[in-house]
Write a protein that holds these residues in place. Structure first.
Motif, PDB file in Angstrom:
ATOM      1  N   SER A   1       0.746  -1.489   0.092  1.00 15.09           N
ATOM      2  CA  SER A   1      -0.601   0.099  -0.161  1.00 15.09           C
ATOM      3  C   SER A   1       1.097   1.327   0.183  1.00 15.09           C
ATOM      4  CB  SER A   1      -0.937  -0.240   0.863  1.00 15.09           C
ATOM      5  OG  SER A   1      -1.672  -1.079   1.360  1.00 15.09           O
ATOM      6  N   ILE A   2       1.430   1.103   1.050  1.00 11.35           N
ATOM      7  CA  ILE A   2       3.026   2.195   1.186  1.00 11.35           C
ATOM      8  C   ILE A   2       3.382   2.546  -0.348  1.00 11.35           C
ATOM      9  CG2 ILE A   2       4.852   3.468   1.741  1.00 11.35           C
ATOM     10  CD1 ILE A   2       2.613   3.940   3.501  1.00 11.35           C
ATOM     11  N   GLY A   3       3.272   1.723  -1.025  1.00  8.98           N
ATOM     12  CA  GLY A   3       4.653   1.904  -2.235  1.00  8.98           C
ATOM     13  C   GLY A   3       3.561   2.439  -3.858  1.00  8.98           C
ATOM     14  N   VAL A   4       2.152   1.841  -4.036  1.00 14.01           N
ATOM     15  CA  VAL A   4       1.143   2.834  -4.447  1.00 14.01           C
ATOM     16  C   VAL A   4       0.847   3.869  -4.045  1.00 14.01           C
ATOM     17  CG1 VAL A   4      -1.545   2.791  -5.388  1.00 14.01           C
ATOM     18  CG2 VAL A   4       0.458   0.115  -5.381  1.00 14.01           C
ATOM     19  N   LEU A   5       0.603   4.442  -2.496  1.00 11.97           N
ATOM     20  CA  LEU A   5       0.574   5.752  -2.271  1.00 11.97           C
ATOM     21  C   LEU A   5       1.399   6.424  -2.597  1.00 11.97           C
ATOM     22  CD1 LEU A   5      -0.510   7.713  -0.134  1.00 11.97           C
ATOM     23  CD2 LEU A   5       0.171   6.532   1.193  1.00 11.97           C
ATOM     24  N   LYS A   6       2.740   6.086  -2.250  1.00 10.06           N
ATOM     25  CA  LYS A   6       3.756   7.129  -3.076  1.00 10.06           C
ATOM     26  C   LYS A   6       3.801   7.579  -4.351  1.00 10.06           C
ATOM     27  CE  LYS A   6       7.088   6.201   1.000  1.00 10.06           C
ATOM     28  NZ  LYS A   6       8.147   5.820   1.585  1.00 10.06           N
ATOM     29  N   SER A   7       3.478   6.539  -5.305  1.00  5.24           N
ATOM     30  CA  SER A   7       3.044   6.762  -6.321  1.00  5.24           C
ATOM     31  C   SER A   7       2.598   7.318  -6.799  1.00  5.24           C
ATOM     32  CB  SER A   7       3.753   5.576  -7.032  1.00  5.24           C
ATOM     33  OG  SER A   7       2.157   4.878  -7.342  1.00  5.24           O
ATOM     34  N   ASN A   8       1.497   7.191  -6.142  1.00  6.42           N
ATOM     35  CA  ASN A   8       0.280   8.209  -6.495  1.00  6.42           C
ATOM     36  C   ASN A   8       0.507   9.717  -5.970  1.00  6.42           C
ATOM     37  OD1 ASN A   8      -1.662   6.556  -7.804  1.00  6.42           O
ATOM     38  ND2 ASN A   8      -2.602   6.273  -6.270  1.00  6.42           N
ATOM     39  N   ILE A   9       0.954  10.194  -4.899  1.00  8.18           N
ATOM     40  CA  ILE A   9       1.425  11.696  -4.855  1.00  8.18           C
ATOM     41  C   ILE A   9       2.507  12.105  -5.663  1.00  8.18           C
ATOM     42  CG2 ILE A   9       2.589  12.433  -2.628  1.00  8.18           C
ATOM     43  CD1 ILE A   9       1.068   9.940  -0.697  1.00  8.18           C
ATOM     44  N   GLU A  10       3.207  10.978  -5.613  1.00  4.95           N
ATOM     45  CA  GLU A  10       4.241  11.566  -6.614  1.00  4.95           C
ATOM     46  C   GLU A  10       3.579  12.455  -7.925  1.00  4.95           C
ATOM     47  OE1 GLU A  10       7.866  12.501  -7.456  1.00  4.95           O
ATOM     48  OE2 GLU A  10       7.959  11.727  -5.144  1.00  4.95           O
ATOM     49  N   LYS A  11       2.968  11.696  -8.560  1.00  2.74           N
ATOM     50  CA  LYS A  11       1.736  11.523  -9.887  1.00  2.74           C
ATOM     51  C   LYS A  11       1.340  12.767  -9.750  1.00  2.74           C
ATOM     52  CE  LYS A  11      -0.825   8.167 -12.727  1.00  2.74           C
ATOM     53  NZ  LYS A  11      -1.818   7.400 -12.797  1.00  2.74           N
ATOM     54  N   THR A  12       0.694  13.192  -8.625  1.00  2.00           N
ATOM     55  CA  THR A  12      -0.310  14.083  -8.099  1.00  2.00           C
ATOM     56  C   THR A  12       0.645  15.314  -7.800  1.00  2.00           C
ATOM     57  OG1 THR A  12      -0.470  13.945  -6.836  1.00  2.00           O
ATOM     58  CG2 THR A  12      -2.490  13.016  -7.644  1.00  2.00           C
ATOM     59  N   ARG A  13       2.115  15.012  -7.217  1.00  2.00           N
ATOM     60  CA  ARG A  13       2.563  16.132  -6.916  1.00  2.00           C
ATOM     61  C   ARG A  13       2.417  16.586  -5.977  1.00  2.00           C
ATOM     62  NH1 ARG A  13       2.968  17.652 -12.939  1.00  2.00           N
ATOM     63  NH2 ARG A  13       4.778  16.663 -14.071  1.00  2.00           N
ATOM     64  N   PHE A  14       1.929  16.113  -4.809  1.00  2.00           N
ATOM     65  CA  PHE A  14       1.140  16.726  -3.874  1.00  2.00           C
ATOM     66  C   PHE A  14       2.334  15.944  -2.792  1.00  2.00           C
ATOM     67  CE2 PHE A  14      -3.552  15.847  -4.792  1.00  2.00           C
ATOM     68  CZ  PHE A  14      -2.988  17.558  -5.617  1.00  2.00           C
ATOM     69  N   ASN A  15       4.224  16.199  -2.761  1.00  2.00           N
ATOM     70  CA  ASN A  15       4.668  15.325  -1.867  1.00  2.00           C
ATOM     71  C   ASN A  15       4.679  16.758  -0.614  1.00  2.00           C
ATOM     72  OD1 ASN A  15       4.931  15.401  -5.043  1.00  2.00           O
ATOM     73  ND2 ASN A  15       6.822  13.264  -3.679  1.00  2.00           N
ATOM     74  N   GLU A  16       4.815  18.128  -1.231  1.00  2.00           N
ATOM     75  CA  GLU A  16       4.617  18.923   0.118  1.00  2.00           C
ATOM     76  C   GLU A  16       3.670  18.823   1.302  1.00  2.00           C
ATOM     77  OE1 GLU A  16       5.341  23.020  -1.271  1.00  2.00           O
ATOM     78  OE2 GLU A  16       7.693  21.997  -2.935  1.00  2.00           O
ATOM     79  N   LYS A  17       2.291  18.907   0.358  1.00  2.00           N
ATOM     80  CA  LYS A  17       1.356  17.902   1.558  1.00  2.00           C
ATOM     81  C   LYS A  17       0.778  17.111   2.044  1.00  2.00           C
ATOM     82  CE  LYS A  17      -1.110  21.844  -0.723  1.00  2.00           C
ATOM     83  NZ  LYS A  17      -2.646  22.800  -1.105  1.00  2.00           N
ATOM     84  N   SER A  18       1.942  15.962   1.767  1.00  2.00           N
ATOM     85  CA  SER A  18       1.531  14.733   2.259  1.00  2.00           C
ATOM     86  C   SER A  18       2.260  14.173   3.367  1.00  2.00           C
ATOM     87  CB  SER A  18       1.727  13.621   1.114  1.00  2.00           C
ATOM     88  OG  SER A  18       0.388  14.179   0.256  1.00  2.00           O
ATOM     89  N   HIS A  19       2.095  13.713   3.844  1.00  2.00           N
ATOM     90  CA  HIS A  19       3.168  12.739   4.980  1.00  2.00           C
ATOM     91  C   HIS A  19       2.804  11.279   5.417  1.00  2.00           C
ATOM     92  CE1 HIS A  19       4.262  16.903   6.441  1.00  2.00           C
ATOM     93  NE2 HIS A  19       2.578  17.423   6.739  1.00  2.00           N
ATOM     94  N   VAL A  20       3.508  10.814   4.942  1.00  2.00           N
ATOM     95  CA  VAL A  20       3.189   9.284   4.940  1.00  2.00           C
ATOM     96  C   VAL A  20       4.384   8.793   6.195  1.00  2.00           C
ATOM     97  CG1 VAL A  20       3.900   7.150   3.810  1.00  2.00           C
ATOM     98  CG2 VAL A  20       3.678   9.224   2.513  1.00  2.00           C
TER      99      VAL A  20
END
Length: 186
Positions: A76-95
């Motif tokens: 799940s974490i792998g898929v989640l991180k790929s979706n955060i990258e895809k949406t470019r929401f890195n700065e607003k995301s804490h995993v």
């Protein structure tokens, strides 16, 4: 599975290749966000059992300030991180790669509280009461905050501690139960 509205509208999200994650359907997600939309903008969100991250990502797309994603599954974490990258929401995301109990305790110890919390554990694990009790005892929900629990319609939810059910919506075999710290008018 796609982002329904906001800045990332229409973007297709990655999903896992196995069946370990049960994503919220677009129909249920759209209905859920129609109900909670006033709460989303500029909010701090906790997406427990985040899976692919669809609910948290939808929140950011609709203007949430930041989202904490929590899951104990490496896949799940792998898929989640790929979706955060895809949406470019890195700065607003804490995993957070850990189980819900340790994540809730860690957030509480840092005095982080939430306007919106999504609780969508695997249905078969029967975790709902324990998760809600942990949220209540650690006081991580803001005074006017909302908890949205997605569960099988056959599961009867109840008030837990200071958390009161103020709305329930059924979509086929899926039920959304909305909690707040006090009863709210519909």
């Amino acid at each position: 599975m796609r982002v329904i509205s906001g800045s990332a509208r229409g973007l297709k999200l990655n999903t896992p290749s196995n069946n370990d994650i049960r994503p919220t359907t677009d129909r249920v997600k759209e209905s859920m966000f129609n109900i909670i939309s006033p709460q989303v903008y500029d909010s701090i969100v906790l997406d427990l059992f985040s899976g692919s991250g669809a609910l948290g990502i939808e929140s950011i797309s609709r203007g949430a300030k930041e989202v904490y994603f929590c899951d104990k599954s490496k896949a799940s974490i792998g898929v989640l991180k790929s979706n955060i990258e895809k949406t470019r929401f890195n700065e607003k995301s804490h995993v957070m790669y850990e189980d819900y109990k340790s994540a809730i305790k860690k957030l509480a110890s840092k005095k982080i509280t939430f306007d919106l919390i999504f609780v969508d554990p695997p249905y078969y694990e029967g975790l709902f009461q324990d998760v809600l009790k942990s949220i209540d005892e650690n006081r991580i929900l803001n005074e006017d905050g909302i908890i949205v629990v997605e569960h099988d319609a056959n599961i009867k939810m109840e008030n837990i501690g200071r958390l009161c059910i103020y709305k329930e919506k059924k979509y086929g075999i899926t039920m959304l139960t909305f909690y707040g710290l006090e009863e709210k008018d519909e």
